[in-house]
Design a protein around this motif. Structure first.
Motif, mmCIF file in Angstrom:
data_model
loop_
_atom_site.group_PDB
_atom_site.id
_atom_site.type_symbol
_atom_site.label_atom_id
_atom_site.label_comp_id
_atom_site.label_asym_id
_atom_site.label_seq_id
_atom_site.Cartn_x
_atom_site.Cartn_y
_atom_site.Cartn_z
ATOM 1 N N ARG A 3 28.770 -12.921 -21.445
ATOM 2 C CA ARG A 3 29.090 -13.066 -22.766
ATOM 3 C C ARG A 3 29.071 -11.943 -23.585
ATOM 4 N N PHE A 4 30.181 -11.763 -24.175
ATOM 5 C CA PHE A 4 30.211 -10.475 -24.996
ATOM 6 C C PHE A 4 30.537 -10.724 -26.558
ATOM 7 N N ILE A 5 29.980 -9.799 -27.586
ATOM 8 C CA ILE A 5 30.211 -10.058 -28.715
ATOM 9 C C ILE A 5 30.695 -8.687 -29.019
ATOM 10 N N VAL A 6 31.830 -8.948 -30.005
ATOM 11 C CA VAL A 6 32.746 -7.844 -30.529
ATOM 12 C C VAL A 6 32.276 -7.595 -31.911
ATOM 13 N N VAL A 7 31.673 -6.384 -32.358
ATOM 14 C CA VAL A 7 31.337 -6.013 -33.545
ATOM 15 C C VAL A 7 32.384 -5.202 -34.037
ATOM 16 N N VAL A 8 33.085 -5.427 -35.462
ATOM 17 C CA VAL A 8 33.979 -4.696 -36.143
ATOM 18 C C VAL A 8 33.358 -4.374 -37.361
ATOM 19 N N ARG A 9 33.420 -3.014 -37.637
ATOM 20 C CA ARG A 9 33.030 -2.634 -39.075
ATOM 21 C C ARG A 9 34.276 -1.907 -39.606
ATOM 22 N N ALA A 10 34.786 -2.894 -40.503
ATOM 23 C CA ALA A 10 36.137 -2.221 -41.061
ATOM 24 C C ALA A 10 35.802 -1.579 -42.636
ATOM 25 N N SER A 11 34.742 -1.570 -42.840
ATOM 26 C CA SER A 11 34.374 -0.606 -44.259
ATOM 27 C C SER A 11 35.042 0.533 -44.525
ATOM 28 N N ALA A 12 35.106 1.379 -43.279
ATOM 29 C CA ALA A 12 35.596 2.523 -43.554
ATOM 30 C C ALA A 12 37.166 2.849 -43.201
ATOM 31 N N ALA A 13 37.956 1.380 -42.790
ATOM 32 C CA ALA A 13 39.256 1.533 -42.255
ATOM 33 C C ALA A 13 40.145 2.011 -43.453
ATOM 34 N N ILE A 14 41.291 2.437 -42.904
ATOM 35 C CA ILE A 14 42.275 2.975 -44.013
ATOM 36 C C ILE A 14 43.662 2.422 -43.337
ATOM 37 N N ASN A 15 44.655 2.436 -44.118
ATOM 38 C CA ASN A 15 46.005 2.152 -43.799
ATOM 39 C C ASN A 15 46.362 3.245 -42.695
ATOM 40 N N ALA A 16 46.944 2.631 -41.661
ATOM 41 C CA ALA A 16 47.554 3.361 -40.335
ATOM 42 C C ALA A 16 48.900 4.287 -41.205
ATOM 43 N N PRO A 17 48.756 5.445 -40.835
ATOM 44 C CA PRO A 17 49.972 6.284 -41.165
ATOM 45 C C PRO A 17 51.224 5.989 -40.534
ATOM 46 N N ALA A 18 52.209 6.148 -41.378
ATOM 47 C CA ALA A 18 53.537 5.744 -40.886
ATOM 48 C C ALA A 18 54.037 6.774 -39.777
ATOM 49 N N VAL A 19 53.625 7.502 -38.882
ATOM 50 C CA VAL A 19 54.015 8.604 -38.171
ATOM 51 C C VAL A 19 53.956 8.109 -36.689
ATOM 52 N N SER A 20 54.950 8.542 -35.883
ATOM 53 C CA SER A 20 55.115 8.263 -34.550
ATOM 54 C C SER A 20 53.866 9.038 -33.647
ATOM 55 N N GLN A 21 53.269 8.640 -32.615
ATOM 56 C CA GLN A 21 52.369 9.510 -31.925
ATOM 57 C C GLN A 21 52.514 8.526 -30.551
ATOM 58 N N VAL A 22 52.162 9.455 -29.548
ATOM 59 C CA VAL A 22 52.214 8.649 -28.138
ATOM 60 C C VAL A 22 50.553 8.205 -28.038
ATOM 61 N N MET A 23 50.775 7.193 -26.969
ATOM 62 C CA MET A 23 49.594 6.321 -26.554
ATOM 63 C C MET A 23 48.257 7.348 -26.340
ATOM 64 N N THR A 24 47.301 6.892 -26.998
ATOM 65 C CA THR A 24 46.070 7.906 -26.381
ATOM 66 C C THR A 24 45.461 7.480 -25.243
ATOM 67 N N PRO A 25 44.992 8.498 -24.346
ATOM 68 C CA PRO A 25 44.508 8.120 -23.133
ATOM 69 C C PRO A 25 43.212 7.140 -23.034
ATOM 70 N N SER A 26 43.064 6.173 -21.939
ATOM 71 C CA SER A 26 42.148 5.263 -22.270
ATOM 72 C C SER A 26 40.811 6.075 -21.871
ATOM 73 N N GLN A 27 39.652 5.266 -22.301
ATOM 74 C CA GLN A 27 38.473 5.853 -22.063
ATOM 75 C C GLN A 27 37.596 4.760 -21.403
#
Length: 102
Positions: A3-27
Motif C-alpha cells: 500500500r502506498f501513500i502519495v504526499v503532495v506539498r503544494a505550498s511552494a507551487a507556482i503556475n507552470a510557464p507557458a513555454v514548450s519543453q521536451v519531456m524530462t528523462p525518467s528517474q
C-alpha cells in the motif's frame, strides 16, 4: 500487499510557464520509475504517449484550473518509509509503482 501513500506539498507551487519543453528523462528511486513535466504542447503530447507505461498519474492544478509546477511529491509506503521524492517540472507526475501482491 503493498500500500502506498502519495504526499503532495503544494505550498511552494507556482503556475507552470507557458513555454514548450521536451519531456524530462525518467528517474528511478528504490525501484520506482517516475517522470515529471508537461509544460507546452510537445511535452504534453510526449506524456500522453507514455501514459500506458505508468500506473500512477496525478496532474496538479489550482482550484481555478491553472496548472502547477514545482510541487514536491513524495511516494511513501503505508508504514511511512519514503520510496521516491521529487519536485515536479510541470503539472504531470507519472510513476510506475509495483503491483499489489497477495
Amino acid at each position: 500487499m503493498h500500500r502506498f501513500i502519495v504526499v503532495v506539498r503544494a505550498s511552494a507551487a507556482i503556475n507552470a510557464p507557458a513555454v514548450s519543453q521536451v519531456m524530462t528523462p525518467s528517474q528511478t528511486q528504490n525501484g520506482i520509475e517516475f517522470v515529471t513535466g508537461g509544460v507546452g504542447r510537445d511535452s504534453t503530447d510526449a506524456f500522453r504517449a507514455v501514459t500506458p507505461d505508468f500506473n500512477l498519474r496525478p496532474t496538479f492544478s489550482r482550484p481555478g484550473g491553472a496548472f502547477l509546477a514545482n510541487v514536491k511529491v513524495e511516494l511513501r509506503e503505508a508504514q511511512g518509509r519514503t520510496l521516491a521524492t521529487t519536485i515536479t517540472q510541470g503539472p504531470f507526475s507519472f510513476a510506475g509503482v509495483p503491483a499489489e501482491t497477495p
